[in-house]
Design a protein around this motif. Sequence first.
Motif, PDB file in Angstrom:
ATOM      1  N   ASP A   1       1.009  -1.312  -0.146  1.00 45.83           N
ATOM      2  CA  ASP A   1       0.087  -0.008   0.107  1.00 45.83           C
ATOM      3  C   ASP A   1       1.004   1.269   0.003  1.00 45.83           C
ATOM      4  O   ASP A   1       1.783   1.453   1.002  1.00 45.83           O
ATOM      5  CB  ASP A   1      -0.997  -0.102   1.116  1.00 45.83           C
ATOM      6  CG  ASP A   1      -2.049   1.161   1.082  1.00 45.83           C
ATOM      7  OD1 ASP A   1      -1.490   2.314   0.682  1.00 45.83           O
ATOM      8  OD2 ASP A   1      -3.218   0.623   1.726  1.00 45.83           O
TER       9      ASP A   1
ATOM     10  N   THR B   1       0.338   4.096   0.771  1.00 44.49           N
ATOM     11  CA  THR B   1       0.141   5.138   2.126  1.00 44.49           C
ATOM     12  C   THR B   1       0.941   4.745   3.168  1.00 44.49           C
ATOM     13  O   THR B   1       1.355   5.310   4.141  1.00 44.49           O
ATOM     14  CB  THR B   1      -1.412   5.526   2.437  1.00 44.49           C
ATOM     15  OG1 THR B   1      -1.921   4.018   2.319  1.00 44.49           O
ATOM     16  CG2 THR B   1      -2.267   6.429   1.439  1.00 44.49           C
ATOM     17  N   THR B   2       0.924   3.239   3.446  1.00 43.27           N
ATOM     18  CA  THR B   2       1.584   2.868   4.568  1.00 43.27           C
ATOM     19  C   THR B   2       2.818   2.316   4.360  1.00 43.27           C
ATOM     20  O   THR B   2       3.603   2.316   5.209  1.00 43.27           O
ATOM     21  CB  THR B   2       0.756   1.962   5.353  1.00 43.27           C
ATOM     22  OG1 THR B   2       0.503   0.854   4.212  1.00 43.27           O
ATOM     23  CG2 THR B   2      -0.597   2.516   5.821  1.00 43.27           C
ATOM     24  N   ASP B   3       3.046   1.683   3.220  1.00 46.34           N
ATOM     25  CA  ASP B   3       4.543   0.933   3.060  1.00 46.34           C
ATOM     26  C   ASP B   3       5.472   1.606   2.154  1.00 46.34           C
ATOM     27  O   ASP B   3       6.424   1.078   1.362  1.00 46.34           O
ATOM     28  CB  ASP B   3       4.189  -0.500   2.353  1.00 46.34           C
ATOM     29  CG  ASP B   3       3.280  -1.248   3.226  1.00 46.34           C
ATOM     30  OD1 ASP B   3       3.140  -1.297   4.460  1.00 46.34           O
ATOM     31  OD2 ASP B   3       2.359  -1.870   2.761  1.00 46.34           O
TER      32      ASP B   3
END
Lengths: 302, 296
Positions: free
Chosen positions: A64, A66-68
Amino acid sequence: MLIQTHDLTMQFGQVTAVSALSIDVSTGVTGLVGANGAGKSTLLKILLGLLPATKGSAHVLGLDVTTDGPAIRELVGYMPEHDCLPPDVSATEFVVHMGRMSGLPTTAARERAADILRHVGLYEERYRPMGGYSTGMRQRVKLAQALVHDPSLVLLDEPTNGLDPAGRDDMLALIQRIGTEFGISVIVTSHLLGELERVCDGLVVIDGGRLLRHSTTASVTAQTPMVTVEVDGEPTALQARLADAGVAARVDGKLLTVDVGDDTAYDLVRDVVAELDLGLVRLERQRHHMTEIFSSPGPRDD
Amino acid sequence: MTDQQRGPAGAIHDIGYRHYDGPRLGPAYIRRALFLETLRGAFGLGRSARSKVMPLLLLAVMVLPALVVTVVTSYIGFDTLPLGYTEYVVTLQVVVTVFLGAQSPVVMSRDLRFRVAPLYFSRPLSRSQYVQAKYAGMVAALVVLMGLPLTLLLAGALLSKLPLDEQLPDYLRAMAGVLVFAFVLAGIGLVIAALTPRRGVGVAAVVGVLLVLSGIQATVRALAGELGNDTFTGYAGLLSPYPLVDGVTAGVFGADSSFGEGPPGALGALVFTAVAVLLVVVCYVVLLARYRKALS
């Protein structure tokens, strides 16, 4: 799936750079085509996890954005559109350093840098400061720094920018090798549709941040039942004989464009050419040029 | 372009592409690597010969007085060093200022001017880790610049058979001061350099700001001295980084102030320390803010 976006939207104040973009890109070389300001570079930055999207989601290599972000950036190489090389270091020094910046230990970074500079076609000149490089050489170094850590995917932003026709051909051939021989998936942007069709397996066309067309090059270019025939001599006789046999053909200067409904038409062309005692110079499958995509745009509402 | 047209090198070319399956080290390693690269770059190492001239020349100028002092001390046989550890940096502050002016843009503006920064940010390193590595690299470079001559001075003093127990405390005070100097000066230099990416402007801006501050400080100090207000004279040192850090060294580590009037009393020492710490924190935060924006 290499890249998946769903309803991806990016707004800078009043300006919408990317608008509700949903695409699935599989492995291989994919062209991202659009006019200047169509949102290509913005999309690449979102995919790198550098710009948080206003709305929607995006996954790169199953991660992802946004998170990774850091995990994605470890496995992805990025070649920016603009110049990004300090003039007072050599290509070797620079690419080694960039390898380390991707987490490679120093010895591995040195080996990889030497390897990759050779692959992009930079030899003795790699020990000289980059300030004296030609545009073609600079583009090669930019490409090398994107590949030095052996990424699973490289994002190339306008890699043919500023190159002369021969340089363009070299760069495109290199991109094709990255996709096939190196086994690294490539997203390559360009505002020129024509140059990408030769090297891309798939194509995403965006305009004003919207998806215009999403297809594989094969589906765009392979299905046309047209063959270009070049013969040593006048093609009109050939055209007449083909018409008698019920195969439509069109004379185009010295070339003959033949509609091949099924494979027997190939045999017919061969036999007729032999009977007429013409020299067969070329028999080439005709591909639709991708430029035709722009002349038949998908839904848009501006 | 085919490999065959490439001449002899084409033979090597044909090895084919090899994948990398070795380790990929994390952000901590990358930050350390960037720190070392920054430190090396600050002295022009790994750069063209022309990039080495300025920093190495300044390092030589910085070290030379220490060598002279050492030679004179042993030759004439002084029982103390004619130029003390704690006053060394302040005496040679022009050299430090020029180094800071010349090398802050090398460390900071270069990545902005040649737009290398997006290449860092498209890698695992975060923006704050980038700033930390750059800041630490500049601090380390300044510690080398100022600490090397002091260490040579100590070595020279010991070779001249001056007693270690008299030399060491002052040396350690001076080295602690060097560390504070490095943090404060690096912060100021990098912030100015990060805000002035254009070639040449950064150098002028860093040197200019330090000179102007120093001038204002000297003027205020002279005026206060004229008026006979000793407390005010002491606090005038807050206006410029050199007397500021000198005040910290004097007030906290107990060295003699090189500016005559140090910070007055324990409160003064506290104020000077607080201002120095605040300055470093502000510089760091400003740098973070500068790189927080999407750079590309």
